[in-house]
Write a protein that holds these residues in place. Structure first.
Motif, PDB file in Angstrom:
ATOM      1  N   ASP A   1       0.965  -1.187   0.052  1.00 31.90           N
ATOM      2  CA  ASP A   1      -0.067  -0.062  -0.049  1.00 31.90           C
ATOM      3  C   ASP A   1       0.889   1.474  -0.113  1.00 31.90           C
TER       4      ASP A   1
ATOM      5  N   GLU B   1      -9.901  -3.247 -10.540  1.00 31.24           N
ATOM      6  CA  GLU B   1      -9.958  -3.079  -9.058  1.00 31.24           C
ATOM      7  C   GLU B   1      -8.375  -3.477  -8.573  1.00 31.24           C
TER       8      GLU B   1
ATOM      9  N   GLY C   1      -5.644  -1.028  -1.866  1.00 27.21           N
ATOM     10  CA  GLY C   1      -5.344   0.118  -1.268  1.00 27.21           C
ATOM     11  C   GLY C   1      -6.744   0.687  -0.701  1.00 27.21           C
TER      12      GLY C   1
ATOM     13  N   GLY D   1      -4.325   5.709  -1.948  1.00 23.21           N
ATOM     14  CA  GLY D   1      -4.393   5.318  -3.725  1.00 23.21           C
ATOM     15  C   GLY D   1      -3.209   5.434  -4.261  1.00 23.21           C
TER      16      GLY D   1
ATOM     17  N   THR E   1      -3.470   2.524  -7.134  1.00 27.14           N
ATOM     18  CA  THR E   1      -4.145   3.030  -8.173  1.00 27.14           C
ATOM     19  C   THR E   1      -3.541   4.108  -8.846  1.00 27.14           C
TER      20      THR E   1
ATOM     21  N   PHE F   1      -9.753   7.260  -6.684  1.00 24.90           N
ATOM     22  CA  PHE F   1      -8.935   7.103  -5.374  1.00 24.90           C
ATOM     23  C   PHE F   1      -9.660   7.187  -4.369  1.00 24.90           C
TER      24      PHE F   1
ATOM     25  N   SER G   1      -9.599   2.009  -6.682  1.00 24.60           N
ATOM     26  CA  SER G   1      -9.093   1.533  -5.299  1.00 24.60           C
ATOM     27  C   SER G   1     -10.252   0.669  -4.935  1.00 24.60           C
TER      28      SER G   1
END
Length: 423
Positions: A148, A192, A195, A199, A202, A221, A250
């Protein structure tokens, strides 16, 4: 903290969702420890993370050859097993922490290395506090890891660069597929990615697009509340202009009231809402409102385990942080986490820095607003400059019979000497 220079053993554990490069950190740590037999005896690994310490289920890594330890650098997953298990507050559940010290004392462990994300750094910090309170000499060092990329006090987190490379590559390839068929078939593609609150992954999908007509056309986001009308208008415009629309979203996308669009109504072991399926929610919304045929994809574990497409930068940083953790412990540091400090963007340069665990524990670093375009649907040039070096370079694992050749360790247990403890 470990003032005596006689060799004492080390404990290492992997925590939370694993990555393509967490074993590279383990490799860096174990190889470095083996170079200091005068200070570190054996490296014991917790089977299934911190649970292995609580249940005295320790793995003796000294039974592994130098060659197999070196192969960890190329192997995804968690070689010793990981877990989603958060130790509770020190005051309310002191018995668990005291059990850790009991196990460490029984096995002459003077070094504690915990490889994980936000919750893991909190655990490492609590253990460091308790060791001081109980007067037990223990050097506690956290090692950052999270796809992440949301840990503070480090420019990037091991695991993220490889995920970023994977999702950007997947978006570019899938985009070419959809563009080929859009005239007579699918016009909407939604991917998809992971996160929950940040984000970064993403945003990495956005690297696939180098011009307005290239996918992804839209990014959703968690930092930007979902606005249905504005989103649908942009989708409609993309289809009219380009013939199709590719979107990255996300898992943590939420509305203006903070409600996750994909909250499954259940909780994980850390108490977080379990999310899944927001890609389908968004795709179905487009189908219902605009009538376009769609496909959606959920890379799920594939994005975090894709060692075959790992970023060279990511692998090198993961290894360096494992090595740095040992070096910090041997230098007498305690309650700290090594991190990445970016010293230049072009050419990219970095070095190892050090942060206090108390400043890292349970803190999430989200995407800065200046990394997101003014309309909230894409990334800025500043964001590209940050992301680009993190996906740079290839570190292809060795192969055998056409497939990656990954190591499986023997993971021989250390004999138990304490009473059974139930988690």
């Amino acid at each position: 903290m470990n003032a005596a220079h006689r060799p004492t053993n080390a404990f290492y554990a992997q925590s939370g969702g694993v990555t393509a490069v967490i074993n590279a950190s383990a490799c860096g740590l174990i190889e470095t420890a083996r170079r200091h037999p005068d200070r570190i005896g054996k490296v014991f690994a917790g089977r299934n993370g911190i649970i292995g310490a609580l249940t005295e289920d320790l793995i003796d890594t000294s039974h592994e050859s130098d060659a197999d330890i070196a192969r960890l650098r190329h192997t995804p997953g968690g070689a010793f097993g990981s877990c989603r298990y958060k130790l509770k507050g020190l005051d309310q559940h002191r018995v668990q922490y005291e059990r850790l010290i009991e196990v460490f004392r029984a096995h002459d462990i003077g070094y504690f290395f915990y490889n994980g994300g936000n919750d893991s750094m909190d655990t490492a910090w609590k253990v460091s506090q308790l060791s001081e309170t109980m007067g037990y000499p223990l050097a506690c060092i956290g090692i950052p890891k999270t796809v992440d990329n949301d840990l503070p006090h480090t420019d990037s987190c091991p695991g993220f660069g490889s995920v970023a490379k994977y999702v950007a590559t997947s978006m570019r390839e899938a985009g070419l597929d959809v563009a080929s068929m859009a005239a007579t078939s699918t016009k909407i593609f939604v991917m998809e990615v992971m996160g929950r609150h940040a984000g970064w992954i993403t945003a990495a999908c956005g690297l696939a697009s180098e011009a307005a007509d290239e996918p992804p056309h839209l990014l959703l986001f968690p930092e930007i509340p979902f606005a249905e009308a504005a989103f649908l208008a942009r989708v409609e415009d993309c289809v009219k202009r380009f013939g199709y629309c590719a979107i990255a979203v996300s898992e943590g996308l939420h509305d203006a009231d903070g409600r996750f669009l994909s909250d499954m109504g259940t909780r994980d072991a850390f108490g977080h809402a379990q999310l899944g399926g927001v890609g389908q929610v968004v795709a179905q919304l487009i189908r219902d409102r605009l009538g376009y045929k769609y496909h959606w994809a959920l890379p799920d574990y594939l994005q975090r385990s894709a060692r075959h497409l790992a970023s060279k930068t990511d692998v090198e940083q993961a290894y360096a942080l494992g090595r740095a953790a040992v070096e910090l412990a041997l230098a007498g540091r305690h309650g700290v986490m090594p991190g990445i400090v970016r010293t230049a963007d072009a050419p990219y340069a970095w070095e190892i820095g050090v942060a206090e665990l108390k400043d890292v524990a349970n803190v999430e670093r989200k995407m800065p607003r200046e990394f997101i375009s003014a309309d909230g649907f894409h990334i800025t040039d500043r964001c590209r400059a940050y992301l680009a070096p993190l996906i740079a370079g290839e570190d292809v694992p060795p192969s055998r019979n056409g497939l990656p050749d990954y190591v499986r360790l023997k993971n021989i247990a250390v004999p138990r000497c304490l009473e059974v403890f139930t988690v």
